[in-house]
Design a protein around this motif. Sequence first.
Motif, PDB file in Angstrom:
ATOM      1  N   UNK A 141      30.527  83.065  28.577  1.00 45.81           N
ATOM      2  CA  UNK A 141      31.832  83.532  29.043  1.00 45.81           C
ATOM      3  C   UNK A 141      32.823  82.377  29.146  1.00 45.81           C
ATOM      4  N   UNK A 142      32.349  81.246  29.659  1.00 45.25           N
ATOM      5  CA  UNK A 142      33.208  80.080  29.798  1.00 45.25           C
ATOM      6  C   UNK A 142      33.631  79.546  28.427  1.00 45.25           C
ATOM      7  N   UNK A 143      32.673  79.432  27.505  1.00 47.02           N
ATOM      8  CA  UNK A 143      32.994  78.844  26.203  1.00 47.02           C
ATOM      9  C   UNK A 143      33.896  79.729  25.373  1.00 47.02           C
ATOM     10  N   UNK A 144      33.780  81.038  25.512  1.00 48.49           N
ATOM     11  CA  UNK A 144      34.684  81.924  24.791  1.00 48.49           C
ATOM     12  C   UNK A 144      36.139  81.641  25.163  1.00 48.49           C
ATOM     13  N   UNK A 145      36.371  81.302  26.430  1.00 53.18           N
ATOM     14  CA  UNK A 145      37.729  80.987  26.877  1.00 53.18           C
ATOM     15  C   UNK A 145      38.102  79.550  26.531  1.00 53.18           C
ATOM     16  N   UNK A 146      37.236  78.609  26.883  1.00 53.83           N
ATOM     17  CA  UNK A 146      37.535  77.185  26.662  1.00 53.83           C
ATOM     18  C   UNK A 146      37.766  76.896  25.193  1.00 53.83           C
ATOM     19  N   UNK A 147      36.959  77.478  24.314  1.00 57.97           N
ATOM     20  CA  UNK A 147      37.074  77.185  22.884  1.00 57.97           C
ATOM     21  C   UNK A 147      38.191  77.969  22.205  1.00 57.97           C
ATOM     22  N   UNK A 148      38.772  78.930  22.886  1.00 57.47           N
ATOM     23  CA  UNK A 148      39.972  79.598  22.380  1.00 57.47           C
ATOM     24  C   UNK A 148      41.253  78.927  22.869  1.00 57.47           C
ATOM     25  N   UNK A 149      41.177  78.272  24.033  1.00 61.52           N
ATOM     26  CA  UNK A 149      42.378  77.812  24.732  1.00 61.52           C
ATOM     27  C   UNK A 149      42.938  76.517  24.149  1.00 61.52           C
ATOM     28  N   UNK A 150      44.246  76.333  24.331  1.00 60.97           N
ATOM     29  CA  UNK A 150      44.873  75.060  24.000  1.00 60.97           C
ATOM     30  C   UNK A 150      44.494  74.029  25.058  1.00 60.97           C
ATOM     31  N   UNK A 151      44.442  72.754  24.651  1.00 62.75           N
ATOM     32  CA  UNK A 151      43.911  71.701  25.505  1.00 62.75           C
ATOM     33  C   UNK A 151      44.631  71.607  26.841  1.00 62.75           C
ATOM     34  N   UNK A 152      45.945  71.798  26.847  1.00 64.97           N
ATOM     35  CA  UNK A 152      46.736  71.602  28.061  1.00 64.97           C
ATOM     36  C   UNK A 152      46.516  72.688  29.101  1.00 64.97           C
ATOM     37  N   UNK A 153      45.851  73.802  28.731  1.00 65.77           N
ATOM     38  CA  UNK A 153      45.670  74.901  29.682  1.00 65.77           C
ATOM     39  C   UNK A 153      44.204  75.318  29.815  1.00 65.77           C
ATOM     40  N   UNK A 154      43.294  74.470  29.369  1.00 71.72           N
ATOM     41  CA  UNK A 154      41.876  74.850  29.432  1.00 71.72           C
ATOM     42  C   UNK A 154      41.406  75.080  30.865  1.00 71.72           C
ATOM     43  N   UNK A 155      41.834  74.216  31.779  1.00 69.96           N
ATOM     44  CA  UNK A 155      41.407  74.364  33.166  1.00 69.96           C
ATOM     45  C   UNK A 155      41.860  75.681  33.761  1.00 69.96           C
TER      46      UNK A 155
END
Length: 443
Positions: A141-155
């Motif tokens: 679940x975490x990686x689906x979001x982290x690996x889709x997100x732009x670097x500046x908004x991953x957190x």
Amino acid sequence: MSSSAPASPPSRHSMRRVVTASFVGTAIEWYDFFLYGTAAALVFNKLFFPNFDPHTGTMASFGTFAVGFFARPLGGVICGYFGDRIGRKSMLVTTLMMMGLATFAIGLLPTYEKAGVLAPILLVLLRFIQGLGVGGEWGGAVLMVVEHAEKEKRGLYASWVQAGVPAGMLLATGVMSCFNLMPQGSFLAWGWRVPFLLGILLTGIGFFIRMQVLESPVFEQSKKEKPLPTMPVLEVLKTHPGNVLLAMGARLAENAFFYIFTIWVLTYVTEKHGLPKSTPLNGVLLGCAIQLVTIPWFGAISDRVGRRPVYLAGAFFLVLMAFPFFWLVDTQNMWWIWAAIVLGMIGHSAMYGPQAAFFSELFGTRTRYTGTSLGYQLASPLAGGLAPLIATELLQRSGNEPWPIAVYLIVMGAITITCVFIAAETNRKSLEGDSDSAGSRDE
């Protein structure tokens, strides 16, 4: 490393759909997991371990609760293997179904009175399946979001997955609280089963939502660049042994404090002080509702100032709260009990908000699912799984004095502070390619 162009960031609509799917699915899985914890504190000792004295029955009940935590690392390894070789999405669907079916089956279990020793054996087996499911779910679940997100908004984006945890607890505690209003005889006879049976409906909703999400673009790109690892767990232990240990240490205080504040406190308030179950349950509900705001807030702050400063602030705050938490609860005043729980959960949010992005950024794409899951889940049995058992035993040995529990929590906090201080800052790290470098503090 391949020189191919990085995957283009998804549209706002696509990103919103990914975050929603991960948040809802995580909330449903943790509804299942936390429902068991609430029932372990309030019901299972009476229905599945009735022949024990109250202290031993409570220990046995929390022992079955801990079983799920010891299954979580195995779930993380198994799902990490397939998640790093087949993909993130397939594991999210699989783990959701495991959790939903196991929870539904718990609602159908015969009690000790009807089935004897078979009843607690089946309870432990289903709890183990729950642990496997949630152990594999979090990383995906975490990686689906982290690996889709732009670097500046991953957190920020990854923290919404974390917010699914209090959402699940809010739902589980709220539903159990409603049924707990029933006459005690009816609640013990059948009322406690209904929240477990309702889990199958939530599973269906989560399944539908998660099926709409596309596979991680970073994972798809990595598959094209380089052959996938044959044994991700061996590769991550070879390339990242230090980061796995640091993630484990960073997790200890967060996990231990959380389960003392939200699960064990239910037993402490009702059995030591004789207060109604609604008092701590409503405090936990309030804390969970506040965490729906504070977890994303701390996640967003970590995008600006870094993961480590935010995480360390939360750890220091909880260490300072260890003794005051019990002082407030021991007033036996409802408002002070609620304040203790809420303050504790806000401090927990400062660690939990940046945690998903922080742990994910410690590992390369080839082994990220396995590495993130190992670091997160290996600490679970040592912290959250054992915390209620340790607290119950310490309270018994100290003659109902909570100070040894506060000392235990401070020790866990000291370990976490040390590990986060040693770890590299990761909030500016690129996830593209297959580099398994954890980076340095200067990144």
